[in-house]
Design an enzyme around this catalytic site. Structure first.
Site, PDB file in Angstrom:
ATOM      1  CG  HIS A   1     -87.926 -90.781  26.836  1.00  0.00           C
ATOM      2  ND1 HIS A   1     -88.379 -91.911  26.410  1.00  0.00           N
ATOM      3  CD2 HIS A   1     -86.638 -90.937  27.291  1.00  0.00           C
ATOM      4  CE1 HIS A   1     -87.778 -92.852  26.873  1.00  0.00           C
ATOM      5  NE2 HIS A   1     -86.722 -92.340  27.503  1.00  0.00           N
TER       6      HIS A   1
ATOM      7  CD  GLU B   1     -84.015 -90.003  30.536  1.00  0.00           C
ATOM      8  OE1 GLU B   1     -83.630 -90.287  29.203  1.00  0.00           O
ATOM      9  OE2 GLU B   1     -84.858 -90.694  30.960  1.00  0.00           O
TER      10      GLU B   1
ATOM     11  CE1 TYR C   1     -74.043 -98.437  25.363  1.00  0.00           C
ATOM     12  CE2 TYR C   1     -72.885 -99.771  27.280  1.00  0.00           C
ATOM     13  CZ  TYR C   1     -74.158 -99.065  26.599  1.00  0.00           C
ATOM     14  OH  TYR C   1     -75.310 -99.379  27.285  1.00  0.00           O
TER      15      TYR C   1
ATOM     16  CB  ILE D   1     -66.906 -96.015  27.908  1.00  0.00           C
ATOM     17  CG1 ILE D   1     -66.251 -94.242  27.758  1.00  0.00           C
ATOM     18  CG2 ILE D   1     -66.225 -96.337  29.033  1.00  0.00           C
ATOM     19  CD1 ILE D   1     -66.784 -93.586  28.796  1.00  0.00           C
TER      20      ILE D   1
ATOM     21  CG  ASP E   1     -77.216 -92.233  24.750  1.00  0.00           C
ATOM     22  OD1 ASP E   1     -76.472 -91.355  25.384  1.00  0.00           O
ATOM     23  OD2 ASP E   1     -78.207 -92.451  24.957  1.00  0.00           O
ATOM     24  CB  VAL E   2     -71.631 -94.388  21.009  1.00  0.00           C
ATOM     25  CG1 VAL E   2     -71.983 -95.474  21.909  1.00  0.00           C
ATOM     26  CG2 VAL E   2     -70.838 -94.744  19.937  1.00  0.00           C
ATOM     27  CG  ASP E   3     -76.582 -96.809  23.029  1.00  0.00           C
ATOM     28  OD1 ASP E   3     -76.723 -96.067  22.912  1.00  0.00           O
ATOM     29  OD2 ASP E   3     -77.379 -97.531  23.893  1.00  0.00           O
TER      30      ASP E   3
ATOM     31  CG  PHE F   1     -69.228 -90.403  26.687  1.00  0.00           C
ATOM     32  CD1 PHE F   1     -68.306 -90.175  27.635  1.00  0.00           C
ATOM     33  CD2 PHE F   1     -69.904 -89.539  26.284  1.00  0.00           C
ATOM     34  CE1 PHE F   1     -67.998 -88.999  27.914  1.00  0.00           C
ATOM     35  CE2 PHE F   1     -69.610 -88.014  26.775  1.00  0.00           C
ATOM     36  CZ  PHE F   1     -68.870 -87.844  27.640  1.00  0.00           C
TER      37      PHE F   1
END
Length: 353
Positions: A232, A302, A125, A122, A210-212, A120
């Site tokens: 995690h 999460e 980001y 958005i 995630d994109v980051d 994502f």
């Protein structure tokens, strides 16, 4: 004597009736001898199928593989003894050194699998997307067919990245919610809806990340399974009491303090299409149930993901190599960092347009 004479007609009748029944049974036996309901076929096990049974043609799978040379696996010498490599429900935990990429690639190439990866990009980001795609081309599922599914509200800002053959970018326009919490929670709904209407026709496996982040090491088919979650990086050595599960008993996401296997990262999960649909549908439905009574889980999507994996165990678990953050340093168990979060000012990217 007179009595016997009176019974003669009756005896003749029954004798004739018996003859007729014998004739009918004999005729029926011959007529039914090829029928599956014939007593002989019901009660006698014939090891040879009847000659008149015709089986439909079956296309034989091509199971030939290239000759491969690699070290013999040693039953009494496991490759890793410093970490847990299998869960109590017999799902493998994927660590560096526990698999052979050449063997796996040969198997998956033979099956011709198609892999989708969602992310994502958005609002602000979108700035992380170029690095995500460029490093993905170097390290993510190299040599396999890949569809990048980019959910974004800024399609005009999608960077131009050269992709390898068999790999494509697909842009999915979505709404940018005002709060970042709503953006992250609505991901489950968006993935679920696209899985049902589109992804199921285009790919076999779906990886949701995630994109980051940026790829630093090989991420290949070793991660693929029916449904997988990722440990995690901040909690893979923690106790249950230290897990940041949602503890609100009124929330669907609540996990009691005496339960829990692992703490899974919300930004890395996936599996076959059917299982991703089940997972995302559960999480979205649970969020909407809580929202109806004014509850928002502690760590949003999460928290619901962890609740799902507690009672619907993943068939494969990825080590924190696959979703690392440099904030946690360099523990000895993490021999390689394959996918790393980018350092950023969260307030700047989340709260300022």
């Amino acid at each position: 004597m007179e009595k016997l004479e009176r019974l003669r007609p009756i005896r003749c009748f029954f004798f004739g009736l018996c003859c007729v029944l014998v004739f009918v049974c004999s005729l029926s036996w011959n007529v039914m001898k090829n029928s599956p309901w014939h007593p002989r076929n019901i009660f006698i096990c014939d090891t040879h199928p009847a000659e008149n049974i015709v089986f439909p043609p079956v296309e034989e799978p091509d199971v030939r593989l290239e000759r491969m040379l690699y070290p013999k696996p040693e039953t009494l010498k496991p490759p890793r003894t410093d970490v847990l490599t299998i869960t109590p429900w017999l799902a493998p935990i994927v660590w560096n050194g526990t698999f052979n990429s050449d063997i796996l690639n040969a198997q998956f190439h033979k099956r011709g699998v198609r892999i989708g990866i969602t992310t994502f990009a958005i609002k602000k980001y979108i700035r992380f997307l170029k690095d995500f795609l460029e490093t993905g081309e170097k390290f993510f599922m190299v040599g396999h067919k890949v569809n990048y599914y980019i959910f974004t509200d800024r399609a005009q800002d999608i960077p131009n990245v050269t992709l390898s053959e068999g790999r494509n970018i697909h842009i999915i326009n979505v709404t940018a919610y005002q709060r970042w919490q709503d953006v992250t929670m609505r991901r489950m709904q968006m993935i679920r809806d696209q899985t049902y209407t589109r992804f199921m026709n285009e790919v076999d496996y779906l990886v949701c990340v995630d994109v980051d982040m940026r790829f630093y090491g090989s991420v290949g088919v070793e991660i693929l399974g029916d449904v997988f979650g990722t440990l995690h990086p901040g909690f893979f050595g923690a106790s249950r009491a230290q897990f940041t599960y949602d503890r609100n008993p009124k929330s669907v996401a609540c996990i009691p303090v005496d339960e829990g296997d692992f703490y899974y990262a919300g930004g890395y999960f996936g599996g076959i299409i059917e299982e991703v649909y089940k997972l995302t549908n559960y999480c979205h439905t649970a969020m909407m149930t809580d929202k109806a009574i004014g509850i928002e889980a502690l760590w949003h999507d999460e928290s619901y993901l962890n609740k799902y994996f507690l009672y619907y165990k993943p068939t494969k678990v990825l080590s924190p190599e696959y979703v690392w953050n440099n904030y946690y340093g360099s523990p000895r168990a993490v021999q390689i960092k394959r996918f790393i979060g980018i350092d950023k000012d969260y307030k700047e990217v989340r709260f300022r347009r």
